[in-house]
Write a protein that holds these residues in place. Structure first.
Motif, mmCIF file in Angstrom:
data_model
loop_
_atom_site.group_PDB
_atom_site.id
_atom_site.type_symbol
_atom_site.label_atom_id
_atom_site.label_comp_id
_atom_site.label_asym_id
_atom_site.label_seq_id
_atom_site.Cartn_x
_atom_site.Cartn_y
_atom_site.Cartn_z
ATOM 1 N N GLY A 55 0.810 -1.211 0.000
ATOM 2 C CA GLY A 55 0.000 0.000 0.000
ATOM 3 C C GLY A 55 0.847 1.268 0.000
ATOM 4 O O GLY A 55 2.080 1.219 -0.006
ATOM 5 N N ILE A 56 0.162 2.398 -0.017
ATOM 6 C CA ILE A 56 0.841 3.687 -0.007
ATOM 7 C C ILE A 56 0.720 4.301 1.391
ATOM 8 O O ILE A 56 -0.382 4.399 1.940
ATOM 9 C CB ILE A 56 0.225 4.648 -1.039
ATOM 10 N N SER A 57 1.853 4.703 1.939
ATOM 11 C CA SER A 57 1.861 5.399 3.228
ATOM 12 C C SER A 57 2.006 6.884 2.953
ATOM 13 O O SER A 57 2.875 7.289 2.168
ATOM 14 C CB SER A 57 3.019 4.914 4.094
ATOM 15 N N ILE A 58 1.170 7.679 3.595
ATOM 16 C CA ILE A 58 1.226 9.130 3.396
ATOM 17 C C ILE A 58 1.294 9.819 4.753
ATOM 18 O O ILE A 58 0.449 9.582 5.618
ATOM 19 C CB ILE A 58 -0.005 9.647 2.623
ATOM 20 N N ILE A 59 2.305 10.650 4.914
ATOM 21 C CA ILE A 59 2.501 11.406 6.158
ATOM 22 C C ILE A 59 2.576 12.876 5.785
ATOM 23 O O ILE A 59 3.255 13.241 4.819
ATOM 24 C CB ILE A 59 3.782 10.967 6.880
ATOM 25 N N ASN A 60 1.883 13.696 6.555
ATOM 26 C CA ASN A 60 1.766 15.107 6.211
ATOM 27 C C ASN A 60 2.420 16.011 7.252
ATOM 28 O O ASN A 60 2.406 15.705 8.443
ATOM 29 C CB ASN A 60 0.295 15.492 6.090
ATOM 30 N N CYS A 61 2.961 17.122 6.768
ATOM 31 C CA CYS A 61 3.523 18.120 7.666
ATOM 32 C C CYS A 61 3.146 19.522 7.199
ATOM 33 O O CYS A 61 2.983 19.747 5.993
ATOM 34 C CB CYS A 61 5.038 17.992 7.757
ATOM 35 N N ALA A 62 3.030 20.415 8.162
ATOM 36 C CA ALA A 62 2.720 21.799 7.863
ATOM 37 C C ALA A 62 3.632 22.692 8.681
ATOM 38 O O ALA A 62 4.012 22.347 9.799
ATOM 39 C CB ALA A 62 1.256 22.100 8.186
ATOM 40 N N LYS A 93 4.084 25.068 -1.582
ATOM 41 C CA LYS A 93 4.637 26.268 -0.946
ATOM 42 C C LYS A 93 3.527 27.217 -0.487
ATOM 43 O O LYS A 93 3.607 27.798 0.597
ATOM 44 C CB LYS A 93 5.568 26.989 -1.929
ATOM 45 N N SER A 94 2.491 27.383 -1.303
ATOM 46 C CA SER A 94 1.437 28.339 -0.952
ATOM 47 C C SER A 94 0.663 27.882 0.287
ATOM 48 O O SER A 94 0.251 28.700 1.109
ATOM 49 C CB SER A 94 0.484 28.535 -2.130
ATOM 50 N N ALA A 95 0.493 26.573 0.418
ATOM 51 C CA ALA A 95 -0.212 26.044 1.579
ATOM 52 C C ALA A 95 0.712 25.801 2.758
ATOM 53 O O ALA A 95 0.254 25.493 3.860
ATOM 54 C CB ALA A 95 -0.921 24.740 1.213
ATOM 55 N N LYS A 96 2.007 25.927 2.533
ATOM 56 C CA LYS A 96 3.028 25.661 3.552
ATOM 57 C C LYS A 96 2.856 24.247 4.110
ATOM 58 O O LYS A 96 2.809 24.034 5.337
ATOM 59 C CB LYS A 96 2.991 26.727 4.650
ATOM 60 N N GLN A 97 2.774 23.306 3.182
ATOM 61 C CA GLN A 97 2.624 21.903 3.560
ATOM 62 C C GLN A 97 3.539 21.041 2.713
ATOM 63 O O GLN A 97 3.850 21.378 1.560
ATOM 64 C CB GLN A 97 1.166 21.455 3.355
ATOM 65 N N PHE A 98 3.969 19.939 3.282
ATOM 66 C CA PHE A 98 4.726 18.961 2.522
ATOM 67 C C PHE A 98 4.413 17.577 3.068
ATOM 68 O O PHE A 98 4.018 17.434 4.224
ATOM 69 C CB PHE A 98 6.229 19.257 2.527
ATOM 70 N N SER A 99 4.546 16.601 2.201
ATOM 71 C CA SER A 99 4.152 15.254 2.598
ATOM 72 C C SER A 99 5.140 14.228 2.059
ATOM 73 O O SER A 99 5.825 14.460 1.054
ATOM 74 C CB SER A 99 2.740 14.935 2.123
ATOM 75 N N LEU A 100 5.187 13.119 2.752
ATOM 76 C CA LEU A 100 6.006 11.982 2.348
ATOM 77 C C LEU A 100 5.066 10.869 1.890
ATOM 78 O O LEU A 100 4.120 10.514 2.600
ATOM 79 C CB LEU A 100 6.869 11.496 3.519
#
Lengths: 118, 115
Positions: B17-24, B68-75
């Motif tokens: 499966g796909i693992s998704i982790i989010n950061c802001a 960048k506009s949302a100031k978020q990044f994810s793995l």
């Protein structure tokens, strides 16, 4: 592959005692850091060191803490009078090999020293 | 402004499966966003990193998406494997005085990949 090493892996000490945690950064790196991680919590910045002086220190890094680069290879963290709340994993990191601009961003971590204060 | 917020705190994914982790983040002075992988009893290991001038970076099964506009990044971990079971930390740094690049860390995500 070069790596950051730390000794000891585990240090047990009595409250009020002094401890010295040792790190050997990657040999051509120029920037050195100490971080700590209390069990189950996030990693916290303690101090950064460059050109034989502290670049920045956090609120945690009070007068009880000091760092030193006594020779060309070792980087030490000293806690003068340990408190119970100093119990944590302490990580040394280094970055900034001579060369590419981005290299000083990439911090490589040692395996850590688990400090237990009784 | 120095905080990096990470979610979820824990994640269970089936093998493949796909693992998704989010950061802001809030501090627009941050210009470097790494992800670290940590196994129990080990130090954090740099997995992949991105700068804000690109929106995506891929290395093998690992991809960072950056907004960048949302100031978020994810793995994103594609084809997740049991060996990927670890704690993942996002972090951020900016150009502080003297080129000090202290990392500000998220709280971590404990990933378990079921076989």
């Amino acid at each position: 592959e070069p790596e950051v090493t730390q000794t000891p892996s585990h240090q047990v000490t009595q409250m009020g005692q002094e401890v010295i945690l040792r790190c050997v950064p990657i040999s051509n790196h120029l920037y050195f850091y100490w971080y700590r991680q209390i069990l189950g919590q996030k990693v916290e910045f303690l101090v950064s060191f460059y050109n034989n002086e502290i670049s920045e220190k956090s609120e945690i890094f009070d007068d009880q803490f000091s760092v030193e680069r006594p020779d060309g290879s070792n980087f030490t963290l000293k806690i003068r009078s340990t408190k119970l709340e100093d119990s944590a994993m302490y990580f040394c990191a280094s970055s900034g090999g001579r060369g590419a601009v981005l290299s000083y961003n990439e911090q490589f971590f040692g395996p850590g020293t688990r400090l237990t204060v009784l | 402004q120095q905080q990096v917020k990470q979610s979820p705190q824990s994640l269970i994914v089936q093998k493949g499966g796909i693992s998704i982790i989010n950061c802001a983040y809030e501090n627009t002075a941050f210009d470097y966003f790494p992800w670290y992988q940590q196994f129990p009893g080990k130090g954090p290991a740099l997995l992949i990193a991105i700068r804000p001038d690109v929106s995506e970076k891929k290395e093998g099964r690992f991809t960072i998406s950056f907004n960048k506009s949302a100031k978020q990044f994810s793995l994103h971990i594609m084809d997740s494997q049991p060996g990927d079971s670890a704690t993942y930390f996002c972090a951020a740094s900016g150009n502080n005085a003297g080129n000090n690049r202290k990392l500000i860390w998220g709280l971590g995500t404990s990933l378990a990949v079921n076989p």
